[in-house]
Write a protein that holds these residues in place. Sequence first.
Motif, mmCIF file in Angstrom:
data_model
loop_
_atom_site.group_PDB
_atom_site.id
_atom_site.type_symbol
_atom_site.label_atom_id
_atom_site.label_comp_id
_atom_site.label_asym_id
_atom_site.label_seq_id
_atom_site.Cartn_x
_atom_site.Cartn_y
_atom_site.Cartn_z
ATOM 1 N N ALA A 49 70.178 -68.470 -59.744
ATOM 2 C CA ALA A 49 70.946 -68.067 -61.349
ATOM 3 C C ALA A 49 70.349 -68.625 -62.462
ATOM 4 N N TYR A 50 70.028 -70.067 -62.210
ATOM 5 C CA TYR A 50 69.439 -70.729 -63.294
ATOM 6 C C TYR A 50 67.968 -70.222 -63.700
ATOM 7 N N LEU A 51 67.211 -69.862 -62.447
ATOM 8 C CA LEU A 51 65.846 -69.289 -62.724
ATOM 9 C C LEU A 51 65.788 -68.048 -63.507
ATOM 10 N N THR A 52 66.987 -67.164 -63.103
ATOM 11 C CA THR A 52 67.184 -65.926 -63.901
ATOM 12 C C THR A 52 67.345 -66.081 -65.347
ATOM 13 N N LYS A 53 68.256 -67.072 -65.801
ATOM 14 C CA LYS A 53 68.604 -67.346 -67.098
ATOM 15 C C LYS A 53 67.412 -68.246 -67.861
ATOM 16 N N PHE A 54 66.277 -69.011 -67.161
ATOM 17 C CA PHE A 54 65.393 -69.754 -67.657
ATOM 18 C C PHE A 54 64.144 -68.835 -67.902
ATOM 19 N N MET A 55 64.019 -67.608 -66.929
ATOM 20 C CA MET A 55 63.170 -66.937 -67.157
ATOM 21 C C MET A 55 63.469 -65.824 -68.368
ATOM 22 N N ALA A 56 64.673 -65.580 -68.270
ATOM 23 C CA ALA A 56 65.055 -64.410 -69.479
ATOM 24 C C ALA A 56 64.839 -65.049 -70.950
ATOM 25 N N LYS A 57 65.188 -66.383 -70.927
ATOM 26 C CA LYS A 57 65.036 -67.182 -72.254
ATOM 27 C C LYS A 57 63.605 -67.063 -72.634
ATOM 28 N N ALA A 58 62.601 -67.537 -71.673
ATOM 29 C CA ALA A 58 61.315 -67.810 -71.742
ATOM 30 C C ALA A 58 60.564 -66.536 -72.336
ATOM 31 N N PHE A 59 61.070 -65.029 -71.656
ATOM 32 C CA PHE A 59 60.381 -64.090 -71.959
ATOM 33 C C PHE A 59 61.038 -63.340 -72.941
ATOM 34 N N GLY A 60 62.085 -63.496 -73.496
ATOM 35 C CA GLY A 60 62.776 -63.036 -74.709
ATOM 36 C C GLY A 60 63.508 -61.723 -74.327
ATOM 37 N N VAL A 61 64.239 -61.807 -73.036
ATOM 38 C CA VAL A 61 64.993 -60.672 -72.616
ATOM 39 C C VAL A 61 66.143 -61.292 -72.029
ATOM 40 N N SER A 62 67.265 -59.900 -71.780
ATOM 41 C CA SER A 62 68.320 -60.422 -71.117
ATOM 42 C C SER A 62 68.370 -61.019 -69.655
ATOM 43 N N LYS A 63 69.442 -61.384 -69.405
ATOM 44 C CA LYS A 63 69.153 -61.789 -67.874
ATOM 45 C C LYS A 63 69.153 -60.639 -66.853
ATOM 46 N N SER A 64 69.811 -59.736 -67.264
ATOM 47 C CA SER A 64 69.845 -58.319 -66.477
ATOM 48 C C SER A 64 68.238 -57.685 -66.483
ATOM 49 N N LYS A 65 67.494 -58.215 -67.284
ATOM 50 C CA LYS A 65 66.073 -57.803 -67.060
ATOM 51 C C LYS A 65 65.058 -58.589 -66.246
ATOM 52 N N VAL A 66 65.628 -59.544 -65.572
ATOM 53 C CA VAL A 66 64.887 -60.436 -64.610
ATOM 54 C C VAL A 66 65.617 -60.317 -63.408
ATOM 55 N N VAL A 67 64.576 -59.792 -62.436
ATOM 56 C CA VAL A 67 64.986 -59.344 -61.233
ATOM 57 C C VAL A 67 64.326 -60.060 -59.927
ATOM 58 N N ILE A 68 65.020 -60.824 -59.238
ATOM 59 C CA ILE A 68 64.341 -61.332 -58.103
ATOM 60 C C ILE A 68 64.100 -60.493 -56.844
ATOM 61 N N GLU A 69 62.962 -60.236 -56.682
ATOM 62 C CA GLU A 69 62.598 -58.813 -55.741
ATOM 63 C C GLU A 69 62.657 -59.543 -54.361
ATOM 64 N N SER A 70 62.025 -60.573 -54.179
ATOM 65 C CA SER A 70 62.007 -61.362 -52.769
ATOM 66 C C SER A 70 62.032 -62.599 -52.794
ATOM 67 N N GLY A 71 62.740 -63.036 -51.699
ATOM 68 C CA GLY A 71 62.750 -64.685 -51.836
ATOM 69 C C GLY A 71 63.873 -65.393 -52.297
ATOM 70 N N GLU A 72 64.904 -64.689 -52.247
ATOM 71 C CA GLU A 72 66.228 -65.014 -52.614
ATOM 72 C C GLU A 72 66.589 -66.415 -51.896
ATOM 73 N N LEU A 73 66.274 -66.810 -50.691
ATOM 74 C CA LEU A 73 66.639 -67.731 -50.009
ATOM 75 C C LEU A 73 65.469 -68.817 -49.845
ATOM 76 N N SER A 74 64.413 -68.688 -50.532
ATOM 77 C CA SER A 74 63.183 -69.278 -50.441
ATOM 78 C C SER A 74 62.734 -69.878 -51.710
ATOM 79 N N ARG A 75 61.900 -70.803 -51.584
ATOM 80 C CA ARG A 75 61.058 -71.403 -52.877
ATOM 81 C C ARG A 75 60.071 -70.323 -53.436
ATOM 82 N N GLU A 76 59.616 -69.670 -52.392
ATOM 83 C CA GLU A 76 58.506 -68.724 -52.738
ATOM 84 C C GLU A 76 59.237 -67.289 -53.219
ATOM 85 N N LYS A 77 59.012 -66.963 -54.478
ATOM 86 C CA LYS A 77 59.655 -65.629 -55.092
ATOM 87 C C LYS A 77 58.924 -64.733 -55.599
#
Length: 101
Positions: A49-77
């Motif tokens: 959740a924090y990564l999604t928020k961080f990436m959204a802010k960094a790329f100037g998009v809403s949180k809904s535009k950041v999608v974790i496609e793989s690696g939900e339970l891993s450090r590699e995403k």
Amino acid sequence: MSYYRWQNDDLILQLHLQPKAKTDDFCGLHGESLKVRIKAPPVDGKANAYLTKFMAKAFGVSKSKVVIESGELSREKRVRIISPVKIPEGLSKELAIQEAD
């Protein structure tokens, strides 16, 4: 192999996540991935959740535009940024280094 690729207007990033860091930042390459440090602990989905928020802010998009496609339970995403508005300064430097290779 690069840690990023464009798919139409979407940017897809291969990330190595370091949770429980002192600061949030992009900090260079970790093998074939871009290393990202975040303050959140890796428990109960807080880091994702924090990564999604961080990436959204960094790329100037809403949180809904950041999608974790793989690696939900891993450090590699693999993360998709849908139509990023901006490229963070630290990341744009990395992209320039990658493209020069």
